[in-house]
Design a protein around this motif. Sequence first.
Motif, mmCIF file in Angstrom:
data_model
loop_
_atom_site.group_PDB
_atom_site.id
_atom_site.type_symbol
_atom_site.label_atom_id
_atom_site.label_comp_id
_atom_site.label_asym_id
_atom_site.label_seq_id
_atom_site.Cartn_x
_atom_site.Cartn_y
_atom_site.Cartn_z
ATOM 1 N N HIS A 189 -1.487 7.603 7.444
ATOM 2 C CA HIS A 189 -0.098 7.159 7.329
ATOM 3 C C HIS A 189 0.285 7.077 5.864
ATOM 4 O O HIS A 189 -0.552 6.802 5.017
ATOM 5 C CB HIS A 189 0.107 5.804 8.007
ATOM 6 N N ARG A 190 1.564 7.285 5.570
ATOM 7 C CA ARG A 190 2.062 7.292 4.197
ATOM 8 C C ARG A 190 3.028 6.149 3.948
ATOM 9 O O ARG A 190 3.753 5.750 4.827
ATOM 10 C CB ARG A 190 2.828 8.582 3.907
ATOM 11 N N PHE A 191 3.057 5.708 2.701
ATOM 12 C CA PHE A 191 4.063 4.800 2.155
ATOM 13 C C PHE A 191 4.317 3.574 3.011
ATOM 14 O O PHE A 191 5.353 3.450 3.639
ATOM 15 C CB PHE A 191 5.380 5.541 1.893
ATOM 16 N N MET A 210 -5.355 12.134 6.023
ATOM 17 C CA MET A 210 -4.169 11.270 5.963
ATOM 18 C C MET A 210 -3.891 10.661 7.331
ATOM 19 O O MET A 210 -3.862 11.359 8.339
ATOM 20 C CB MET A 210 -2.962 12.094 5.518
ATOM 21 N N SER A 215 -2.661 14.170 10.012
ATOM 22 C CA SER A 215 -2.204 15.517 9.672
ATOM 23 C C SER A 215 -3.253 16.213 8.831
ATOM 24 O O SER A 215 -4.172 15.633 8.376
ATOM 25 C CB SER A 215 -0.880 15.478 8.936
ATOM 26 N N LYS A 261 -9.077 7.455 -6.157
ATOM 27 C CA LYS A 261 -9.066 8.325 -4.975
ATOM 28 C C LYS A 261 -9.432 9.760 -5.350
ATOM 29 O O LYS A 261 -10.172 10.423 -4.635
ATOM 30 C CB LYS A 261 -7.690 8.292 -4.310
ATOM 31 N N PRO A 286 -4.800 5.443 -7.112
ATOM 32 C CA PRO A 286 -4.684 6.907 -7.105
ATOM 33 C C PRO A 286 -5.741 7.583 -7.985
ATOM 34 O O PRO A 286 -6.295 8.608 -7.603
ATOM 35 C CB PRO A 286 -3.273 7.161 -7.634
ATOM 36 N N TYR A 340 -5.938 6.587 4.539
ATOM 37 C CA TYR A 340 -6.748 7.745 4.888
ATOM 38 C C TYR A 340 -7.937 7.288 5.715
ATOM 39 O O TYR A 340 -8.321 6.128 5.676
ATOM 40 C CB TYR A 340 -7.312 8.433 3.633
ATOM 41 N N TRP A 384 0.835 -1.197 0.000
ATOM 42 C CA TRP A 384 0.000 0.000 0.000
ATOM 43 C C TRP A 384 0.868 1.244 0.000
ATOM 44 O O TRP A 384 2.036 1.198 0.341
ATOM 45 C CB TRP A 384 -0.942 0.003 1.197
ATOM 46 N N GLN A 385 0.256 2.374 -0.379
ATOM 47 C CA GLN A 385 0.992 3.628 -0.462
ATOM 48 C C GLN A 385 0.567 4.629 0.606
ATOM 49 O O GLN A 385 1.406 5.245 1.241
ATOM 50 C CB GLN A 385 0.804 4.252 -1.853
ATOM 51 N N ASN A 386 -0.726 4.820 0.788
ATOM 52 C CA ASN A 386 -1.243 5.784 1.762
ATOM 53 C C ASN A 386 -2.505 5.232 2.410
ATOM 54 O O ASN A 386 -3.252 4.483 1.784
ATOM 55 C CB ASN A 386 -1.590 7.116 1.080
ATOM 56 N N GLU A 427 -4.835 3.429 -0.264
ATOM 57 C CA GLU A 427 -4.402 3.651 -1.640
ATOM 58 C C GLU A 427 -3.376 2.580 -2.020
ATOM 59 O O GLU A 427 -2.378 2.403 -1.320
ATOM 60 C CB GLU A 427 -3.787 5.042 -1.770
#
Length: 130
Positions: free
Chosen positions: A116-118, A114, A130, A105, A102, A61, A57-59, A77
Amino acid sequence: MELKRLSEMDLITGRPVQNRRYYHVNKDHYMYEGMNRLIRNYVQWEQMQELLEEIEWQNVYMASEEQPSYGLEYIVEVKKDSQDAGKQVLLGESIKVTFVTPDTKHTMEQTLVMVHRFGLGTTNVKPQVS
């Protein structure tokens, strides 16, 4: 109204960027650790991590709706060619998890926050709103 109250209590800090304002949790606040544990439990973050361990996964939300059909909804994502794209699963009894690309989305009408990322194999991370 609530953002103003949290800001006045110094639980969150905000900064303007063009015509928007971005807020962050004040990690130095004396109530941060207790509130973080409470929120992690409420959003079932440990169960979410287990679900994400096997997925590239990338992000991540959280979707915001005025009257959600479920208690909460995570939007994860994934890459355009992911076999998980388009899937929906239920986490516990009240949290819906939807996997999107993406492109998908960007067409969503919900406000996404958001978390967490990446990911790409990341484990034991704390949610960072954030």
